[in-house]
Design an enzyme around this catalytic site. Structure first.
Site, mmCIF file in Angstrom:
data_model
loop_
_atom_site.group_PDB
_atom_site.id
_atom_site.type_symbol
_atom_site.label_atom_id
_atom_site.label_comp_id
_atom_site.label_asym_id
_atom_site.label_seq_id
_atom_site.Cartn_x
_atom_site.Cartn_y
_atom_site.Cartn_z
ATOM 1 N N GLU A 209 -6.802 -25.400 -4.956
ATOM 2 C CA GLU A 209 -6.157 -24.302 -5.697
ATOM 3 C C GLU A 209 -5.087 -24.772 -6.679
ATOM 4 O OE1 GLU A 209 -5.291 -20.767 -3.401
ATOM 5 O OE2 GLU A 209 -6.691 -21.345 -1.833
ATOM 6 N N LEU A 212 -3.268 -29.958 -6.108
ATOM 7 C CA LEU A 212 -3.427 -31.411 -6.001
ATOM 8 C C LEU A 212 -4.037 -32.038 -7.252
ATOM 9 C CD1 LEU A 212 -4.911 -31.680 -2.368
ATOM 10 C CD2 LEU A 212 -2.509 -31.829 -3.058
ATOM 11 N N ILE A 214 -6.153 -31.030 -11.339
ATOM 12 C CA ILE A 214 -6.749 -30.064 -12.275
ATOM 13 C C ILE A 214 -8.205 -30.478 -12.466
ATOM 14 C CG2 ILE A 214 -6.654 -29.043 -14.576
ATOM 15 C CD1 ILE A 214 -3.692 -29.749 -14.665
ATOM 16 N N TYR A 389 -15.702 -8.896 6.009
ATOM 17 C CA TYR A 389 -15.038 -8.504 4.756
ATOM 18 C C TYR A 389 -14.520 -7.086 4.945
ATOM 19 C CZ TYR A 389 -14.346 -8.061 -0.298
ATOM 20 O OH TYR A 389 -13.801 -7.904 -1.555
HETATM 21 C C1 LIG Z 1 -13.572 -7.803 -8.191
HETATM 22 C C2 LIG Z 1 -13.444 -9.187 -7.599
HETATM 23 C C3 LIG Z 1 -14.477 -9.678 -6.825
HETATM 24 C C4 LIG Z 1 -14.388 -10.960 -6.274
HETATM 25 N N1 LIG Z 1 -15.465 -11.434 -5.584
HETATM 26 C C5 LIG Z 1 -15.441 -12.708 -5.135
HETATM 27 C C6 LIG Z 1 -16.583 -13.235 -4.470
HETATM 28 O O1 LIG Z 1 -17.618 -12.582 -4.293
HETATM 29 N N2 LIG Z 1 -16.503 -14.509 -4.034
HETATM 30 C C7 LIG Z 1 -15.401 -15.281 -4.232
HETATM 31 O O2 LIG Z 1 -15.400 -16.432 -3.824
HETATM 32 N N3 LIG Z 1 -14.297 -14.787 -4.833
HETATM 33 C C8 LIG Z 1 -14.299 -13.530 -5.300
HETATM 34 N N4 LIG Z 1 -13.199 -13.035 -5.955
HETATM 35 C C9 LIG Z 1 -11.985 -13.858 -6.088
HETATM 36 C C10 LIG Z 1 -11.941 -14.708 -7.389
HETATM 37 O O3 LIG Z 1 -12.751 -14.194 -8.375
HETATM 38 C C11 LIG Z 1 -12.329 -16.099 -7.084
HETATM 39 O O4 LIG Z 1 -11.359 -16.659 -6.241
HETATM 40 C C12 LIG Z 1 -12.536 -17.022 -8.288
HETATM 41 O O5 LIG Z 1 -13.060 -18.218 -7.773
HETATM 42 C C13 LIG Z 1 -11.298 -17.327 -9.080
HETATM 43 O O6 LIG Z 1 -11.714 -17.881 -10.326
HETATM 44 P P1 LIG Z 1 -10.801 -17.863 -11.629
HETATM 45 O O7 LIG Z 1 -11.475 -18.772 -12.595
HETATM 46 O O8 LIG Z 1 -10.527 -16.493 -12.080
HETATM 47 O O9 LIG Z 1 -9.496 -18.556 -11.075
HETATM 48 P P2 LIG Z 1 -7.939 -18.117 -11.212
HETATM 49 O O10 LIG Z 1 -7.742 -16.793 -10.600
HETATM 50 O O11 LIG Z 1 -7.535 -18.316 -12.627
HETATM 51 O O12 LIG Z 1 -7.286 -19.233 -10.338
HETATM 52 C C14 LIG Z 1 -7.439 -19.232 -8.938
HETATM 53 C C15 LIG Z 1 -6.797 -20.505 -8.360
HETATM 54 O O13 LIG Z 1 -7.556 -21.646 -8.753
HETATM 55 C C16 LIG Z 1 -6.753 -22.543 -9.502
HETATM 56 N N5 LIG Z 1 -7.602 -23.080 -10.570
HETATM 57 C C17 LIG Z 1 -8.322 -22.375 -11.484
HETATM 58 N N6 LIG Z 1 -9.001 -23.228 -12.267
HETATM 59 C C18 LIG Z 1 -8.697 -24.479 -11.844
HETATM 60 C C19 LIG Z 1 -9.082 -25.783 -12.259
HETATM 61 N N7 LIG Z 1 -9.927 -25.990 -13.262
HETATM 62 N N8 LIG Z 1 -8.569 -26.840 -11.586
HETATM 63 C C20 LIG Z 1 -7.727 -26.664 -10.549
HETATM 64 N N9 LIG Z 1 -7.328 -25.453 -10.119
HETATM 65 C C21 LIG Z 1 -7.807 -24.381 -10.765
HETATM 66 C C22 LIG Z 1 -5.576 -21.722 -9.999
HETATM 67 O O14 LIG Z 1 -4.448 -22.534 -10.205
HETATM 68 C C23 LIG Z 1 -5.382 -20.742 -8.854
HETATM 69 O O15 LIG Z 1 -4.653 -21.355 -7.826
HETATM 70 C C24 LIG Z 1 -13.229 -11.740 -6.489
HETATM 71 C C25 LIG Z 1 -12.196 -11.239 -7.263
HETATM 72 C C26 LIG Z 1 -12.290 -9.974 -7.822
HETATM 73 C C27 LIG Z 1 -11.162 -9.471 -8.677
#
Ligand SMILES: Cc1cc2nc3c(=O)[nH]c(=O)nc-3n(C[C@H](O)[C@H](O)[C@H](O)COP(=O)(O)OP(=O)(O)OC[C@H]3O[C@@H](n4cnc5c(N)ncnc54)[C@H](O)[C@@H]3O)c2cc1C
Length: 486
Positions: A209, A212, A214, A389
């Protein structure tokens, strides 16, 4: 960010047009989909701070150069995917510098011999899956947030897609990566089938997350799109019979792409007008796929297991309607109407599953209020257990009353999960909000994680205060004035 020399130096690294300093734009980066933050935002309160600056690098070299500059100037960093996380993982606590990964959005290579795809971490999930589908493949990772998340965010959060029962969670799909470490060096894990050369370095990064490393690039398994599928929609007499069906299917070694079990409340909202559910109030959707002959055989086995448990097969309309809207969220509708809607996903072994549900439901009704909506479905199933869930919803009320109740709901759901030997998170990650439970979740293992964090990031530069790791001095308390609600 007040240091104009640093802003100028960073602009040189990524190009001035990819540096965001305007207040309005930074407000857009200050929160993700953490429901608690959304509740507070109704009253104009920010859980954290704005990011000090946002950078949009385009290459691994640019990310590494930015990290080296950050280390030299002791400037903390948060990697940003799309902000779809629901645990506050990207919320700045001390005006951190944010690295928006979305310019790194290309598929670099599809390796048809080894069934692998290499993709830049900032690629949007839907664009990624569409591009694979056009070549006849799927990654098998289809989260509900597909359209609003990045592949890097999936790996960073150890996410799970709707077809995880067949393809695995993201940790089973990612086989290699590139990532920039807090000292600016680039870590590379080559995409190989298996290793026995010490603990898995890949697993230290996947799920970290942004604390540790990017992640800049991922190599993931891909699969040919299935040739055939069969949809089986069943009405079952009880929740325990539905859980037994899923357990039996997975322990028999079948590979369904979808297994979705709904409790009585969630079944009722999806099966209006279908008589069979009146005396069999629990619905199971099972979809098997693959080569036609395997599909036929697996479907027959599923149906025979189902008959033994008293299930009756019904029309497929409830599943078709779910599939039609599989990437849409209903949370916003409730939030917009003033409700306090949240979801909590946990894992537990089969032996504890029925009791976990019953205990949480009973405690919420007795200790919070019988008016709280509590429902659950089970859509990630494994031979040893299941993800529960849960949807928890408070009716519209003053925040001063709602926030302590919301806190109590989390305490009950998470506390009972731990008491049942489960894990506090199946796929949303830990972020900010689950930090307080990380010691109980991991025990001595949390000390190990802390030592890893301290040794590779001694300045605490990467996403401080997340994943149960300490914030930097001077960070804001996200729960400040919670009781007073401002
Ligand atoms: C409507 C809805 C439905 C969802 N359904 C699911 C589902 O079915 N399954 C699921 O797993 N999750 C689900 N989620 C949660 C979320 O979408 C996931 O956790 C998703 O993986 C986050 O991706 P993001 O790119 O938006 O990351 P962000 O929200 O931008 O970041 C999340 C975390 O990851 C870190 N991060 C992001 N990119 C990087 C990178 N390149 N390197 C290192 N760290 C990074 C960030 O610092 C932060 O700590 C849902 C969320 C919503 C709002």
């Amino acid at each position: 960010m007040e240091d104009s020399y640093l802003v100028a130096a960073l602009s040189e690294l990524v190009g001035p047009e990819h540096v965001i300093v305007g207040r309005e734009e930074r407000i857009g980066y200050a929160h993700d989909r953490l429901p608690y933050a959304n509740f507070r935002a109704r009253e104009g309160a920010l859980v954290g701070t704005l990011p000090g600056i946002v950078l949009r690098p385009a290459t691994v070299d640019e990310v590494a150069a930015v990290v080296r500059k950050a280390a030299a100037t002791d400037t903390p960093i948060i990697p940003y995917g799309s902000g779809s996380g629901v645990l506050g993982g990207i919320i700045p606590l001390g005006e951190e510098m944010m690295i928006d990964m979305r310019r790194m959005n290309r598929i670099l290579h599809i390796d048809r011999e080894n069934n692998l795809v290499t993709v830049e971490a900032g690629m949007n999930g839907e664009a990624f899956e569409d591009a694979l589908n056009a070549e006849g493949y799927t990654s098998g990772h289809l989260p509900q947030s597909l359209t609003i998340s990045t592949v890097g965010g999936w790996a960073a959060c150890r996410g799970g897609g709707q077809e995880s029962s067949r393809y695995g969670k993201i940790e089973n799909i990612v086989v290699g990566l590139k990532a920039v470490m807090p000292d600016g060096r680039v870590l590379e894990v080559r995409p190989l089938p298996k290793r026995a050369s010490g603990p898995s370095v890949l697993d230290v990064i996947v799920g970290s997350e942004g604390t540790l490393a990017i992640i800049t690039e991922l190599t993931m398994r891909i699969w040919k799109l299935p040739a055939a599928e069969e949809i089986i929609v069943l009405a079952l007499p009880t929740r325990t019979s539905a859980l037994s069906l899923a357990k039996t299917i997975m322990q028999a070694g079948l590979h369904p792409r979808i297994v979705r079990l709904y409790d009585e409340k969630e079944t009722a909202t999806r099966t209006e007008g279908i008589e069979t559910y009146r005396d069999r109030p629990v619905m199971a959707n099972i979809v098997v796929c693959g080569e036609a002959s395997i599909v036929a055989a697996e479907a027959e086995i599923v149906r025979s297991f189902a008959r033994e448990l008293g299930a009756v097969e019904t029309e497929t309309r409830p599943f078709d309607e779910w599939r039609e809207k599989r990437y849409l969220s209903i949370t916003k509708q409730w939030l917009d109407r003033g409700y306090y809607n949240d979801t909590i996903e946990v894992t537990v072994n089969w032996s504890e599953a029925a009791s976990l549900y019953d205990t949480i439901a009973a405690r919420i009704a007795a200790e919070v209020s019988p008016d709280v909506h509590f429902s659950a479905h089970w859509s990630h199933v494994y031979p040893e257990g299941v993800c529960q869930y849960m949807t928890l919803r408070l009716p519209p009320m003053d925040q001063a009353d709602a926030l302590p109740m919301h806190e109590k709901l989390w305490e009950i759901a998470t506390g009972e999960t731990l008491a049942h030997g489960g894990s506090i998170a199946h796929h949303h990650g830990s972020g900010l909000f689950r930090g307080p439970w990380m010691d109980e979740e991991h025990g001595v293992g949390m000390d190990l994680l802390r030592k890893i964090k301290e040794s590779i990031d001694p300045q605490n530069l990467f996403n401080p205060g997340k994943l149960g790791f300490p914030p930097r001095p001077g960070a804001v308390d996200p729960y400040r004035d919670r009781a007073a609600n401002v």
